[in-house]
Design a protein around this motif. Structure first.
Motif, PDB file in Angstrom:
ATOM      1  N   PRO A  66       0.818  -1.213   0.000  1.00 38.63           N
ATOM      2  CA  PRO A  66       0.000   0.000   0.000  1.00 38.63           C
ATOM      3  C   PRO A  66       0.856   1.270   0.000  1.00 38.63           C
ATOM      4  CG  PRO A  66       0.108  -0.889   2.223  1.00 38.63           C
ATOM      5  CD  PRO A  66       0.837  -1.866   1.321  1.00 38.63           C
ATOM      6  N   HIS A  67       2.167   1.113  -0.007  1.00 37.11           N
ATOM      7  CA  HIS A  67       3.090   2.243   0.086  1.00 37.11           C
ATOM      8  C   HIS A  67       3.486   2.752  -1.293  1.00 37.11           C
ATOM      9  CE1 HIS A  67       3.354   1.058   4.243  1.00 37.11           C
ATOM     10  NE2 HIS A  67       3.769  -0.145   3.883  1.00 37.11           N
ATOM     11  N   CYS A  68       4.003   3.961  -1.326  1.00 40.84           N
ATOM     12  CA  CYS A  68       4.541   4.475  -2.580  1.00 40.84           C
ATOM     13  C   CYS A  68       6.064   4.609  -2.518  1.00 40.84           C
ATOM     14  CB  CYS A  68       3.897   5.804  -2.964  1.00 40.84           C
ATOM     15  SG  CYS A  68       4.159   7.120  -1.785  1.00 40.84           S
ATOM     16  N   LEU A  69       6.656   4.535  -1.327  1.00 39.88           N
ATOM     17  CA  LEU A  69       8.105   4.689  -1.190  1.00 39.88           C
ATOM     18  C   LEU A  69       8.617   3.874  -0.012  1.00 39.88           C
ATOM     19  CD1 LEU A  69      10.844   6.179  -1.777  1.00 39.88           C
ATOM     20  CD2 LEU A  69      10.036   7.973  -0.220  1.00 39.88           C
ATOM     21  N   LEU A  70       9.676   3.117  -0.269  1.00 40.34           N
ATOM     22  CA  LEU A  70      10.414   2.441   0.793  1.00 40.34           C
ATOM     23  C   LEU A  70      11.855   2.929   0.720  1.00 40.34           C
ATOM     24  CD1 LEU A  70       9.064  -1.223   0.499  1.00 40.34           C
ATOM     25  CD2 LEU A  70       8.342   0.561   2.100  1.00 40.34           C
ATOM     26  N   VAL A  71      12.480   3.126   1.885  1.00 39.97           N
ATOM     27  CA  VAL A  71      13.805   3.752   1.942  1.00 39.97           C
ATOM     28  C   VAL A  71      14.775   2.908   2.762  1.00 39.97           C
ATOM     29  CG1 VAL A  71      15.059   5.831   2.666  1.00 39.97           C
ATOM     30  CG2 VAL A  71      12.740   6.027   1.787  1.00 39.97           C
ATOM     31  N   GLY A  72      16.031   2.932   2.352  1.00 42.77           N
ATOM     32  CA  GLY A  72      17.126   2.371   3.126  1.00 42.77           C
ATOM     33  C   GLY A  72      16.959   0.904   3.467  1.00 42.77           C
ATOM     34  N   GLU A  73      17.218   0.590   4.750  1.00 44.68           N
ATOM     35  CA  GLU A  73      17.166  -0.809   5.191  1.00 44.68           C
ATOM     36  C   GLU A  73      15.793  -1.437   4.949  1.00 44.68           C
ATOM     37  OE1 GLU A  73      18.556  -1.379   9.189  1.00 44.68           O
ATOM     38  OE2 GLU A  73      20.329  -0.134   8.852  1.00 44.68           O
ATOM     39  N   GLY A  74      14.736  -0.657   5.103  1.00 46.15           N
ATOM     40  CA  GLY A  74      13.392  -1.178   4.846  1.00 46.15           C
ATOM     41  C   GLY A  74      13.205  -1.569   3.397  1.00 46.15           C
ATOM     42  N   ALA A  75      13.729  -0.769   2.478  1.00 48.89           N
ATOM     43  CA  ALA A  75      13.643  -1.086   1.049  1.00 48.89           C
ATOM     44  C   ALA A  75      14.470  -2.330   0.730  1.00 48.89           C
ATOM     45  CB  ALA A  75      14.133   0.105   0.220  1.00 48.89           C
ATOM     46  N   THR A  76      15.651  -2.419   1.323  1.00 47.53           N
ATOM     47  CA  THR A  76      16.514  -3.575   1.090  1.00 47.53           C
ATOM     48  C   THR A  76      15.873  -4.845   1.642  1.00 47.53           C
ATOM     49  OG1 THR A  76      18.446  -2.123   1.191  1.00 47.53           O
ATOM     50  CG2 THR A  76      18.841  -4.491   1.430  1.00 47.53           C
ATOM     51  N   ARG A  77      15.319  -4.756   2.839  1.00 46.08           N
ATOM     52  CA  ARG A  77      14.654  -5.908   3.461  1.00 46.08           C
ATOM     53  C   ARG A  77      13.450  -6.345   2.619  1.00 46.08           C
ATOM     54  NH1 ARG A  77      14.933  -4.077   8.137  1.00 46.08           N
ATOM     55  NH2 ARG A  77      12.973  -2.920   8.159  1.00 46.08           N
ATOM     56  N   PHE A  78      12.661  -5.385   2.130  1.00 43.77           N
ATOM     57  CA  PHE A  78      11.522  -5.695   1.271  1.00 43.77           C
ATOM     58  C   PHE A  78      11.996  -6.444   0.015  1.00 43.77           C
ATOM     59  CE2 PHE A  78       8.969  -4.471  -2.454  1.00 43.77           C
ATOM     60  CZ  PHE A  78       7.753  -5.052  -2.105  1.00 43.77           C
ATOM     61  N   ALA A  79      13.061  -5.959  -0.604  1.00 44.65           N
ATOM     62  CA  ALA A  79      13.587  -6.626  -1.804  1.00 44.65           C
ATOM     63  C   ALA A  79      13.938  -8.079  -1.496  1.00 44.65           C
ATOM     64  CB  ALA A  79      14.805  -5.875  -2.337  1.00 44.65           C
ATOM     65  N   GLN A  80      14.623  -8.309  -0.387  1.00 45.06           N
ATOM     66  CA  GLN A  80      14.984  -9.670   0.002  1.00 45.06           C
ATOM     67  C   GLN A  80      13.740 -10.525   0.228  1.00 45.06           C
ATOM     68  OE1 GLN A  80      17.640  -8.319   3.277  1.00 45.06           O
ATOM     69  NE2 GLN A  80      19.034  -9.871   2.462  1.00 45.06           N
ATOM     70  N   GLN A  81      12.732  -9.965   0.885  1.00 49.62           N
ATOM     71  CA  GLN A  81      11.492 -10.706   1.147  1.00 49.62           C
ATOM     72  C   GLN A  81      10.777 -11.069  -0.149  1.00 49.62           C
ATOM     73  OE1 GLN A  81       9.506  -7.897   3.673  1.00 49.62           O
ATOM     74  NE2 GLN A  81      10.492  -8.657   5.540  1.00 49.62           N
ATOM     75  N   GLN A  82      11.001 -10.285  -1.200  1.00 53.52           N
ATOM     76  CA  GLN A  82      10.380 -10.547  -2.497  1.00 53.52           C
ATOM     77  C   GLN A  82      11.231 -11.483  -3.357  1.00 53.52           C
ATOM     78  OE1 GLN A  82       7.179  -9.402  -2.994  1.00 53.52           O
ATOM     79  NE2 GLN A  82       7.569  -8.883  -0.849  1.00 53.52           N
ATOM     80  N   GLY A  83      12.342 -11.953  -2.799  1.00 52.33           N
ATOM     81  CA  GLY A  83      13.197 -12.890  -3.528  1.00 52.33           C
ATOM     82  C   GLY A  83      14.248 -12.239  -4.402  1.00 52.33           C
ATOM     83  N   VAL A  84      14.439 -10.949  -4.253  1.00 49.20           N
ATOM     84  CA  VAL A  84      15.450 -10.235  -5.032  1.00 49.20           C
ATOM     85  C   VAL A  84      16.813 -10.470  -4.366  1.00 49.20           C
ATOM     86  CG1 VAL A  84      16.251  -7.967  -5.815  1.00 49.20           C
ATOM     87  CG2 VAL A  84      13.797  -8.487  -5.756  1.00 49.20           C
ATOM     88  N   PRO A  85      17.760 -11.024  -5.099  1.00 48.96           N
ATOM     89  CA  PRO A  85      19.060 -11.277  -4.471  1.00 48.96           C
ATOM     90  C   PRO A  85      19.845  -9.982  -4.256  1.00 48.96           C
ATOM     91  CG  PRO A  85      19.112 -11.916  -6.791  1.00 48.96           C
ATOM     92  CD  PRO A  85      17.697 -11.486  -6.478  1.00 48.96           C
ATOM     93  N   LEU A  86      20.494  -9.902  -3.121  1.00 49.16           N
ATOM     94  CA  LEU A  86      21.412  -8.790  -2.868  1.00 49.16           C
ATOM     95  C   LEU A  86      22.751  -9.132  -3.497  1.00 49.16           C
ATOM     96  CD1 LEU A  86      20.808  -7.740   0.839  1.00 49.16           C
ATOM     97  CD2 LEU A  86      19.907  -6.729  -1.249  1.00 49.16           C
ATOM     98  N   LEU A  87      23.383  -8.140  -4.030  1.00 53.06           N
ATOM     99  CA  LEU A  87      24.707  -8.293  -4.605  1.00 53.06           C
ATOM    100  C   LEU A  87      25.734  -7.738  -3.636  1.00 53.06           C
ATOM    101  CD1 LEU A  87      23.884  -6.941  -8.181  1.00 53.06           C
ATOM    102  CD2 LEU A  87      23.882  -9.321  -7.416  1.00 53.06           C
ATOM    103  N   ARG A  88      26.973  -8.004  -3.893  1.00 54.05           N
ATOM    104  CA  ARG A  88      28.032  -7.300  -3.169  1.00 54.05           C
ATOM    105  C   ARG A  88      28.126  -5.915  -3.799  1.00 54.05           C
ATOM    106  NH1 ARG A  88      32.783 -11.179  -4.565  1.00 54.05           N
ATOM    107  NH2 ARG A  88      31.833 -10.575  -6.497  1.00 54.05           N
ATOM    108  N   SER A  89      28.387  -4.914  -2.996  1.00 55.81           N
ATOM    109  CA  SER A  89      28.541  -3.561  -3.549  1.00 55.81           C
ATOM    110  C   SER A  89      29.578  -3.556  -4.662  1.00 55.81           C
ATOM    111  CB  SER A  89      28.947  -2.572  -2.458  1.00 55.81           C
ATOM    112  OG  SER A  89      27.860  -2.291  -1.632  1.00 55.81           O
ATOM    113  N   SER A  90      30.627  -4.329  -4.478  1.00 49.28           N
ATOM    114  CA  SER A  90      31.701  -4.361  -5.476  1.00 49.28           C
ATOM    115  C   SER A  90      31.220  -4.867  -6.832  1.00 49.28           C
ATOM    116  CB  SER A  90      32.868  -5.213  -4.970  1.00 49.28           C
ATOM    117  OG  SER A  90      32.452  -6.549  -4.749  1.00 49.28           O
ATOM    118  N   ASP A  91      30.114  -5.630  -6.861  1.00 46.84           N
ATOM    119  CA  ASP A  91      29.566  -6.106  -8.132  1.00 46.84           C
ATOM    120  C   ASP A  91      28.991  -4.964  -8.968  1.00 46.84           C
ATOM    121  OD1 ASP A  91      30.185  -8.745  -7.483  1.00 46.84           O
ATOM    122  OD2 ASP A  91      28.199  -9.135  -6.647  1.00 46.84           O
TER     123      ASP A  91
END
Length: 105
Positions: A66-91
């Protein structure tokens, strides 16, 4: 629009996704927004951690929350919960972006 943006995010010649500009700490933080022109619904992420395609996460925000914006750790956590893999920053960091960051330090 999402597909075209993903192509840009995957090309290190652009400063979106791969080739991202580093923040003051030398970390990758990415932003993206999408909008449905008919319904005017939107979804966005800001300061999300290292994911390959933040625009796709922004679409997930629009379609799955129901949101229009997620920021920072919350956005990253949401991505992980949706199955989006995190990369290494160096990638996502190019030699040019790293050099620019070092020159600013």
């Amino acid at each position: 629009v999402e597909t075209a943006t993903r192509i840009l995010e995957d090309d290190p010649a652009f400063d979106a996704g791969h080739g991202a500009v580093l923040n003051e700490r030398g970390d990758v933080e990415l932003d993206a927004i999408v909008m449905d022109g008919k319904s005017l619904n939107s979804g966005a992420v800001a300061a999300i951690g290292p994911v390959a395609n933040p625009v796709s996460v922004a679409r997930m925000v629009m379609q799955r929350t129901p949101h229009c914006l997620l920021v920072g750790e919350g956005a990253t956590r949401f991505a992980q919960q949706q199955g989006v893999p995190l990369l290494r920053s160096s990638d996502l960091v190019t030699a040019e972006a790293l050099e620019q960051w070092r020159d600013m330090a």
